[in-house]
Design a protein around this motif. Structure first.
Motif, PDB file in Angstrom:
ATOM      1  N   LEU A   1      34.331 -30.809  35.312  1.00 27.25           N
ATOM      2  CA  LEU A   1      35.125 -32.030  35.158  1.00 27.25           C
ATOM      3  C   LEU A   1      36.441 -31.802  34.427  1.00 27.25           C
ATOM      4  N   TYR A   2      36.447 -30.889  33.470  1.00 29.41           N
ATOM      5  CA  TYR A   2      37.626 -30.766  32.604  1.00 29.41           C
ATOM      6  C   TYR A   2      38.590 -29.665  33.047  1.00 29.41           C
ATOM      7  N   PHE A   3      38.046 -28.518  33.430  1.00 29.88           N
ATOM      8  CA  PHE A   3      38.924 -27.380  33.703  1.00 29.88           C
ATOM      9  C   PHE A   3      39.257 -27.214  35.179  1.00 29.88           C
ATOM     10  N   TYR A   4      38.438 -27.787  36.059  1.00 32.12           N
ATOM     11  CA  TYR A   4      38.683 -27.622  37.492  1.00 32.12           C
ATOM     12  C   TYR A   4      39.640 -28.730  37.929  1.00 32.12           C
ATOM     13  N   LYS A   5      40.943 -28.421  37.929  1.00 30.00           N
ATOM     14  CA  LYS A   5      41.954 -29.478  38.035  1.00 30.00           C
ATOM     15  C   LYS A   5      42.802 -29.424  39.310  1.00 30.00           C
ATOM     16  N   ARG A   6      42.261 -28.849  40.361  1.00 33.45           N
ATOM     17  CA  ARG A   6      43.035 -28.846  41.609  1.00 33.45           C
ATOM     18  C   ARG A   6      43.267 -30.292  42.045  1.00 33.45           C
ATOM     19  N   GLU A   7      44.504 -30.661  42.226  1.00 36.46           N
ATOM     20  CA  GLU A   7      44.870 -32.073  42.435  1.00 36.46           C
ATOM     21  C   GLU A   7      44.186 -32.682  43.651  1.00 36.46           C
TER      22      GLU A   7
ATOM     23  N   SER B   1      40.501 -43.461  47.579  1.00 32.79           N
ATOM     24  CA  SER B   1      40.590 -42.074  48.058  1.00 32.79           C
ATOM     25  C   SER B   1      41.701 -41.932  49.096  1.00 32.79           C
ATOM     26  N   VAL B   2      41.973 -43.024  49.820  1.00 37.06           N
ATOM     27  CA  VAL B   2      43.048 -43.025  50.821  1.00 37.06           C
ATOM     28  C   VAL B   2      44.404 -43.198  50.159  1.00 37.06           C
ATOM     29  N   LYS B   3      44.441 -44.097  49.166  1.00 37.55           N
ATOM     30  CA  LYS B   3      45.707 -44.364  48.472  1.00 37.55           C
ATOM     31  C   LYS B   3      45.454 -44.376  46.968  1.00 37.55           C
ATOM     32  N   LEU B   4      45.754 -43.264  46.337  1.00 38.39           N
ATOM     33  CA  LEU B   4      45.493 -43.119  44.906  1.00 38.39           C
ATOM     34  C   LEU B   4      46.725 -43.563  44.121  1.00 38.39           C
ATOM     35  N   ASP B   5      46.804 -44.870  43.828  1.00 38.60           N
ATOM     36  CA  ASP B   5      47.960 -45.388  43.099  1.00 38.60           C
ATOM     37  C   ASP B   5      47.769 -45.193  41.597  1.00 38.60           C
ATOM     38  N   SER B   6      48.728 -45.645  40.801  1.00 40.21           N
ATOM     39  CA  SER B   6      48.706 -45.401  39.357  1.00 40.21           C
ATOM     40  C   SER B   6      47.507 -46.071  38.672  1.00 40.21           C
ATOM     41  N   SER B   7      47.166 -47.293  39.083  1.00 39.40           N
ATOM     42  CA  SER B   7      46.023 -47.974  38.463  1.00 39.40           C
ATOM     43  C   SER B   7      44.712 -47.257  38.791  1.00 39.40           C
ATOM     44  N   SER B   8      44.603 -46.745  40.006  1.00 37.54           N
ATOM     45  CA  SER B   8      43.406 -45.997  40.404  1.00 37.54           C
ATOM     46  C   SER B   8      43.298 -44.701  39.607  1.00 37.54           C
ATOM     47  N   GLN B   9      44.444 -44.043  39.386  1.00 35.93           N
ATOM     48  CA  GLN B   9      44.439 -42.812  38.598  1.00 35.93           C
ATOM     49  C   GLN B   9      43.984 -43.075  37.162  1.00 35.93           C
ATOM     50  N   LYS B  10      44.393 -44.218  36.624  1.00 35.83           N
ATOM     51  CA  LYS B  10      43.965 -44.577  35.268  1.00 35.83           C
ATOM     52  C   LYS B  10      42.448 -44.781  35.210  1.00 35.83           C
ATOM     53  N   ILE B  11      41.919 -45.441  36.236  1.00 32.05           N
ATOM     54  CA  ILE B  11      40.468 -45.663  36.288  1.00 32.05           C
ATOM     55  C   ILE B  11      39.722 -44.336  36.362  1.00 32.05           C
ATOM     56  N   LEU B  12      40.228 -43.416  37.194  1.00 29.42           N
ATOM     57  CA  LEU B  12      39.599 -42.097  37.313  1.00 29.42           C
ATOM     58  C   LEU B  12      39.681 -41.329  35.997  1.00 29.42           C
ATOM     59  N   LYS B  13      40.809 -41.454  35.317  1.00 29.81           N
ATOM     60  CA  LYS B  13      40.974 -40.750  34.039  1.00 29.81           C
ATOM     61  C   LYS B  13      40.010 -41.304  32.986  1.00 29.81           C
ATOM     62  N   ILE B  14      39.881 -42.634  32.930  1.00 26.38           N
ATOM     63  CA  ILE B  14      38.927 -43.258  31.996  1.00 26.38           C
ATOM     64  C   ILE B  14      37.511 -42.773  32.299  1.00 26.38           C
ATOM     65  N   GLN B  15      37.175 -42.760  33.586  1.00 28.63           N
ATOM     66  CA  GLN B  15      35.845 -42.316  33.993  1.00 28.63           C
ATOM     67  C   GLN B  15      35.612 -40.861  33.609  1.00 28.63           C
ATOM     68  N   LYS B  16      36.612 -40.042  33.801  1.00 27.84           N
ATOM     69  CA  LYS B  16      36.502 -38.615  33.467  1.00 27.84           C
ATOM     70  C   LYS B  16      36.177 -38.426  31.989  1.00 27.84           C
ATOM     71  N   TYR B  17      36.884 -39.117  31.117  1.00 25.79           N
ATOM     72  CA  TYR B  17      36.672 -38.917  29.678  1.00 25.79           C
ATOM     73  C   TYR B  17      35.361 -39.537  29.195  1.00 25.79           C
ATOM     74  N   ILE B  18      34.908 -40.573  29.867  1.00 23.33           N
ATOM     75  CA  ILE B  18      33.579 -41.109  29.541  1.00 23.33           C
ATOM     76  C   ILE B  18      32.503 -40.086  29.893  1.00 23.33           C
ATOM     77  N   LEU B  19      32.652 -39.450  31.056  1.00 20.51           N
ATOM     78  CA  LEU B  19      31.680 -38.431  31.464  1.00 20.51           C
ATOM     79  C   LEU B  19      31.691 -37.243  30.508  1.00 20.51           C
ATOM     80  N   LEU B  20      32.871 -36.816  30.112  1.00 20.38           N
ATOM     81  CA  LEU B  20      32.977 -35.699  29.162  1.00 20.38           C
ATOM     82  C   LEU B  20      32.345 -36.068  27.822  1.00 20.38           C
ATOM     83  N   PHE B  21      32.534 -37.312  27.404  1.00 21.82           N
ATOM     84  CA  PHE B  21      31.938 -37.790  26.159  1.00 21.82           C
ATOM     85  C   PHE B  21      30.409 -37.764  26.230  1.00 21.82           C
TER      86      PHE B  21
END
Length: 513
Positions: free
Chosen positions: A388-394, A330-350
């Motif tokens: 999870l899907y439409f509320y995309k404020r960065e 949460s302090v430093k959202l690097d590229s690998s962390s973003q990938k993990i969050l994206k994977i988690q997001k799509y699992i939740l949507l599934f």
């Protein structure tokens, strides 16, 4: 956290309680709960709080602390039969633990975010919710032993007498809940960790640690010692039987608990990520929890008798590791962390999509659920999907995924899990209970040639094993086995059929009719 810190505990308590209430009413009591319920009921009936019984027989297999709590709850509510109500003390206890857990982690790490995230993860962990919504010994023994471990670490850090005293108290309460189980699985691993990473601190304080550890063990063992001096050989026979059970029952391989992350529920991805990333964390406190997690896994894996619920301490340490990991990204959202969050997001949507499909099938095809529930359940799942899907404020992305991870599990429990359990796993019929209160004739001895301990709970009173033909004027006879032998001396005056395949006969001696 965006809100005022003073609300953290209230929010966590309510989330935790809501999690338990989402499942507390679904399933029928299993054999472990039944034993606790019966023993608590007999405590009240016989006014015997120290010497416990199960269906009138002495019960030495488990110490009485969790049963005392259940009996006090029964007495306060004058309710000795409704299982969902009788599970409430465990759920309230586990919810209070979440608040105390938050406070302890906050004191250890001096970091509100780690404390809140760790507590939120645990409060919405699948296995924690499951065990907190049951009335068994496990939630007590592992919570007490884990809190003992936390206070042990705090003592090593700040040298406050308060922490080592609390450590000793929790050691005692853990043993009074389920014997040495928590001591072995949680407390000893914590001591091992301290020797590995804080050897000098342990050396300086070993006398104090030893004294209070022994004191806790002695207090916790007081009930068992009392039973030994009162009942001698009978108590020892029970201990031998328990020893044989642990050595010969539910034998599983050393890798049995490897799949524990699956029972984390929606936190699975973060659980794997935290294990991978936090192994490199050089913070002494983070290393302590990482090693504690590993040592707990090793210790419980060495025991031959294994059940999934015995892995509960893993979820306590896991939640802290996930909390540390989430706070870091949460302090430093690097590229690998973003990938993990994206994977988690799509699992939740599934999961949400599958939930909607499951609910639609149950409503339109099987007709298992009514119109109102279907509409509400679909709306709730669609709102979660939108969140999870439409509320995309960065700036809210991380927060949405983390909060969504916990809420998706709660939504699943409330809208999907109970439908599957009741209708697809065929537990609907088992929820139809019967109790002695439903039978017109009361205060008669209940006799049977063959019965299960679950029957003792369901029928609402003691069942005497028929060794010979009774001499009572009137009896209730449970079941059909050997009924013909009784009919030589008794006549059936009434038959009760409170549940399919269950019959209870009211019998009078022939000369009295």
């Amino acid at each position: 956290m965006a809100w005022n810190e003073k609300y953290d505990k209230y929010i966590l308590f309510l989330i935790s309680l809501a999690a338990f209430l989402s499942v507390i009413w679904v399933r029928e009591a299993d054999i472990m709960e039944v034993r606790n319920f019966i023993t608590a009921r007999e405590m009240l009936k016989n006014n015997s709080w120290w010497i416990t019984t199960l269906n009138g027989n002495l019960r030495f297999e488990k110490p009485p602390l969790p049963t005392w709590i259940t009996a006090l709850w029964m007495k306060s509510l004058s309710n000795q039969s409704m299982e969902s109500i009788l599970r409430m003390p465990n759920s309230i206890f586990a919810s209070v633990f979440i608040v105390y857990f938050y406070s302890q982690i906050k004191e250890i790490f001096k970091n509100r975010n780690i404390a809140f995230l760790s507590a939120f993860v645990l409060a919405t962990n699948f296995m924690f919710i499951k065990l907190g919504a049951e009335n068994t010994w496990d939630i007590y023994v592992y919570i007490f032993s884990f809190l003992a471990g936390l206070n042990y670490f705090l003592f090593l850090e700040n040298k406050k007498l308060k922490n080592i005293v609390i450590f000793s108290i929790f050691v005692a309460l853990s043993i009074l809940s389920k014997g040495p189980v928590g001591l072995y699985s949680t407390i000893i691993p914590a001591i091992f960790v301290s020797i590995v990473i804080s050897k000098e601190k342990v050396k300086k304080n070993w006398k104090c640690i030893t004294i209070f550890l022994i004191l806790g063990i002695l207090i916790g063992s007081s009930w068992g010692v009392s039973m030994y001096f009162t009942f001698g050989e009978e108590f020892l026979r029970t201990l031998k039987k328990e020893k044989d059970t642990w050595a010969n029952s539910h034998i599983k391989g050393p890798l049995f608990y490897v799949d524990y992350i699956i029972y984390s529920g929606t936190w699975l991805v973060f659980s794997i990520a935290s294990l991978f990333y936090e192994r490199k964390n050089k913070s002494e406190k983070s290393r302590a929890f990482y090693l504690w997690h590993i040592f707990v896994f090793i210790f419980i894996s060495l025991v031959q008798m294994k059940k999934k619920r015995y892995g509960l301490p893993l979820y306590f340490t896991e939640s802290v590791l996930i909390g540390i990991f989430l706070e870091r990204i949460s302090v430093k959202l690097d590229s690998s962390s973003q990938k993990i969050l994206k994977i988690q997001k799509y699992i939740l949507l599934f999961i949400i999509i599958l939930s909607i499909l499951f609910l639609s099938y149950s409503f339109f095809v099987e007709n298992y659920i009514n119109n109102y529930f279907f509409i509400v359940a679909i709306i709730v799942n669609l709102l979660m999907f939108y969140y999870l899907y439409f509320y995309k404020r960065e700036e809210k992305y991380f927060k949405n995924i983390v909060i969504g991870t916990g809420l998706v599990l709660l939504t699943f429990n409330l809208t999907v899990a109970w439908v599957g359990d009741r209708y697809y796993l065929k537990n609907a019929e088992s929820l139809k209970k019967f109790y002695l209160e439903d039978i017109l004739v009361k205060d008669l001895p209940i006799v049977s040639s063959e019965f299960l301990i679950e029957d003792v709970w369901k029928i609402g009173g003691e069942i005497k094993k028929m060794e010979e033909i009774p001499t009572d004027e009137r009896i209730l006879y449970f079941g059909d086995k050997n009924l013909e032998k009784l009919l030589i001396n008794y006549d059936i005056v009434r038959t009760y059929n409170p549940k399919e395949n269950i019959k209870i006969y009211e019998l009078y001696r022939k000369e009295k009719i």
